[in-house]
Design a protein around this motif. Structure first.
Motif, mmCIF file in Angstrom:
data_model
loop_
_atom_site.group_PDB
_atom_site.id
_atom_site.type_symbol
_atom_site.label_atom_id
_atom_site.label_comp_id
_atom_site.label_asym_id
_atom_site.label_seq_id
_atom_site.Cartn_x
_atom_site.Cartn_y
_atom_site.Cartn_z
ATOM 1 N N UNK A 1 0.829 -1.209 0.000
ATOM 2 C CA UNK A 1 0.000 0.000 0.000
ATOM 3 C C UNK A 1 0.862 1.258 0.000
ATOM 4 N N UNK A 2 2.036 1.162 0.621
ATOM 5 C CA UNK A 2 2.944 2.314 0.616
ATOM 6 C C UNK A 2 3.380 2.638 -0.805
ATOM 7 N N UNK A 3 3.621 1.591 -1.602
ATOM 8 C CA UNK A 3 3.982 1.803 -3.005
ATOM 9 C C UNK A 3 2.821 2.421 -3.769
ATOM 10 N N UNK A 4 1.616 1.962 -3.469
ATOM 11 C CA UNK A 4 0.429 2.504 -4.115
ATOM 12 C C UNK A 4 0.304 3.999 -3.839
ATOM 13 N N UNK A 5 0.507 4.395 -2.592
ATOM 14 C CA UNK A 5 0.382 5.802 -2.222
ATOM 15 C C UNK A 5 1.492 6.628 -2.858
ATOM 16 N N UNK A 6 2.726 6.123 -2.779
ATOM 17 C CA UNK A 6 3.874 6.900 -3.257
ATOM 18 C C UNK A 6 3.902 7.048 -4.771
ATOM 19 N N UNK A 7 3.586 5.967 -5.485
ATOM 20 C CA UNK A 7 3.789 5.970 -6.931
ATOM 21 C C UNK A 7 2.507 6.102 -7.746
ATOM 22 N N UNK A 8 1.365 6.100 -7.081
ATOM 23 C CA UNK A 8 0.100 6.260 -7.820
ATOM 24 C C UNK A 8 -0.707 7.440 -7.261
ATOM 25 N N UNK A 9 -1.060 7.370 -5.984
ATOM 26 C CA UNK A 9 -1.973 8.368 -5.426
ATOM 27 C C UNK A 9 -1.331 9.756 -5.384
ATOM 28 N N UNK A 10 -0.126 9.867 -4.850
ATOM 29 C CA UNK A 10 0.505 11.182 -4.732
ATOM 30 C C UNK A 10 0.810 11.795 -6.098
ATOM 31 N N UNK A 11 1.468 11.059 -7.029
ATOM 32 C CA UNK A 11 1.698 11.659 -8.354
ATOM 33 C C UNK A 11 0.400 12.025 -9.075
ATOM 34 N N UNK A 12 -0.612 11.171 -8.929
ATOM 35 C CA UNK A 12 -1.885 11.474 -9.568
ATOM 36 C C UNK A 12 -2.471 12.767 -9.030
ATOM 37 N N UNK A 13 -2.410 12.936 -7.719
ATOM 38 C CA UNK A 13 -2.957 14.148 -7.108
ATOM 39 C C UNK A 13 -2.186 15.387 -7.528
ATOM 40 N N UNK A 14 -0.866 15.269 -7.634
ATOM 41 C CA UNK A 14 -0.037 16.419 -7.963
ATOM 42 C C UNK A 14 -0.160 16.841 -9.423
ATOM 43 N N UNK A 15 -0.371 15.886 -10.318
ATOM 44 C CA UNK A 15 -0.321 16.190 -11.748
ATOM 45 C C UNK A 15 -1.642 15.941 -12.472
#
Length: 252
Positions: A167-181
């Protein structure tokens, strides 16, 4: 007797009754803090975007990203623990609750959480004077569609893993980049061409475009039906993937 999907929803709501206090901050305080700190604070330096104050422009993006994150969060550890630790889904398998009912009930629960968050956010946005269109009544519908599009793939992922560290990978590499860009904090047109394509592939960007148009009365980057069609496609694909992942996990 209630429909099996409704029975699954009732189970999740009973569990939520014990944990509802934890969601008060994210539903009410966070939107207010975001609007004050980023919208009003940073907005004083940014000025206007597309003819609107930064506060007005960013509020719909924050709402869409909040919905996206709620849908993801409610579809990670809850699903994982029901499979790996609690065994609730395995227990359901021994009843007349089908896999489709399990997925439908969970998504209904996510939608209940999203509707509460959207209602709270719109109330705060109205107090800040950031709503400028009569089409704002469509915002909950758009947010519900975005929530299903985010929840389905996340549920499929949560049902497929055996270690919650993923889940940490999901947050770091999917959720956060998606939210930022995804056009939440600045227009996607300011991104390099390659990054724009990644933004266009995100359901969050389509949700942001629709929520912003409904809140401000502006036009969307693409035709409205294209944005809606994309979200419907992602939602349907995610639902199918979730059912397949549940079935594979239960049959293994």
């Amino acid at each position: 007797m209630a429909h099996p999907s409704v029975a699954v929803l009732e189970r999740h709501m009973l569990l939520y009754r014990r944990l509802w206090k934890a969601s008060v901050f994210s539903f009410f305080a966070l939107p207010y803090l975001f609007l004050v700190s980023i919208g009003a604070g940073v907005g004083g330096y940014v000025g206007e975007v597309d003819g609107f104050s930064y506060l007005d422009w960013i509020a719909p993006g924050i709402l869409a990203s909040t919905v996206y994150q709620i849908a993801v969060n409610e579809s990670t550890y809850g699903v994982y623990t029901d499979f790996e630790w609690v065994g609730g889904i395995h227990t359901m398998r021994g009843t007349r609750v089908s896999i489709r009912d399990m997925v439908a009930g969970w998504i209904l629960y996510v939608l209940v959480m999203v509707v509460m968050a959207v209602a709270a956010f719109l109330a705060i946005a109205w107090l800040f004077g950031t709503l400028h269109s009569p089409w704002v009544w469509t915002v909950p519908l758009v947010c519900a569609l975005l929530a299903v599009g985010a929840a389905g793939p996340t549920m499929a992922f949560a049902a497929s893993i055996r270690n919650d560290g993923y889940f940490e990978l999901l947050i770091r590499f999917v959720v956060i980049p998606t939210t930022l860009f995804a056009g939440v904090f600045f227009p996607v047109d300011e991104l390099p061409q390659g990054f724009r394509q990644l933004a266009y592939a995100s359901p969050l960007w389509h949700g942001v475009e629709l929520v912003r148009a409904a809140s401000l009365g502006t036009s969307t980057a693409w035709p409205v039906l294209v944005h809606i069609g994309y979200l419907l496609l992602v939602a349907a694909a995610g639902w199918i993937c979730a059912e397949a992942a549940f079935r594979r996990r239960l049959d293994s």
